[in-house]
Write a protein that holds these residues in place. Sequence first.
Motif, mmCIF file in Angstrom:
data_model
loop_
_atom_site.group_PDB
_atom_site.id
_atom_site.type_symbol
_atom_site.label_atom_id
_atom_site.label_comp_id
_atom_site.label_asym_id
_atom_site.label_seq_id
_atom_site.Cartn_x
_atom_site.Cartn_y
_atom_site.Cartn_z
ATOM 1 N N GLN A 23 0.830 -1.193 0.000
ATOM 2 C CA GLN A 23 0.000 0.000 0.000
ATOM 3 C C GLN A 23 0.869 1.248 0.000
ATOM 4 O O GLN A 23 1.981 1.247 0.518
ATOM 5 N N HIS A 25 0.903 5.081 1.441
ATOM 6 C CA HIS A 25 0.323 5.911 2.495
ATOM 7 C C HIS A 25 0.947 7.298 2.413
ATOM 8 O O HIS A 25 2.128 7.436 2.089
ATOM 9 N N TYR A 49 -0.603 -2.396 12.514
ATOM 10 C CA TYR A 49 -0.968 -2.317 11.097
ATOM 11 C C TYR A 49 -2.025 -3.329 10.669
ATOM 12 O O TYR A 49 -2.912 -3.010 9.887
#
Length: 172
Positions: A23, A25, A49
């Motif tokens: 991902q 961020h 997380y």
Amino acid sequence: MSTKFVRLDLNYNCEIHNLFRQQRHYIAPHPAETAEHFAKRLLAYLTLYELNPTLNQHPNMGRQPDLYLQDAQQHFTLWGAVDPLTEKSLRRALHQADQVILFLSEQQANKNSNVPCYAKADCYQFSETDLTRLALMLKPHMQLSVWREQDKLSLTDGTAVLDIQLQHCTWH
């Protein structure tokens, strides 16, 4: 920190929960936040997380969590703080959330070990050395790989490796 935000390209692996995520961020340091404090917020985020916590992007001075989980009714199911809370702020957090987790340096944990209401909160403590080493890894664009095992995080940015033991605090 001298940057307005950090773009974090994260590869997160946890064999225990059979989880692999890639991902991107965007995380904003608070105005005038030190690199060590930002590193502690990032480390707290990486510790939780797998739960998909929300990282608070505004300085809160103990009135709001640094990271949190909320249910559909906006009730805090988890309240995370990366600085020691005053007794009043901790009691408020314990009242407003199902679970409170503190993320403290070893020195902060030792200093607050005799405060009675701290025994009602969960706590992770990090070494000052690990926080300093993580702060040195910070860049405006980070590519970070994290491998999670039981109570250990292994982080690498491709040039340095940092193994961080996640230590639960024991309150007296």
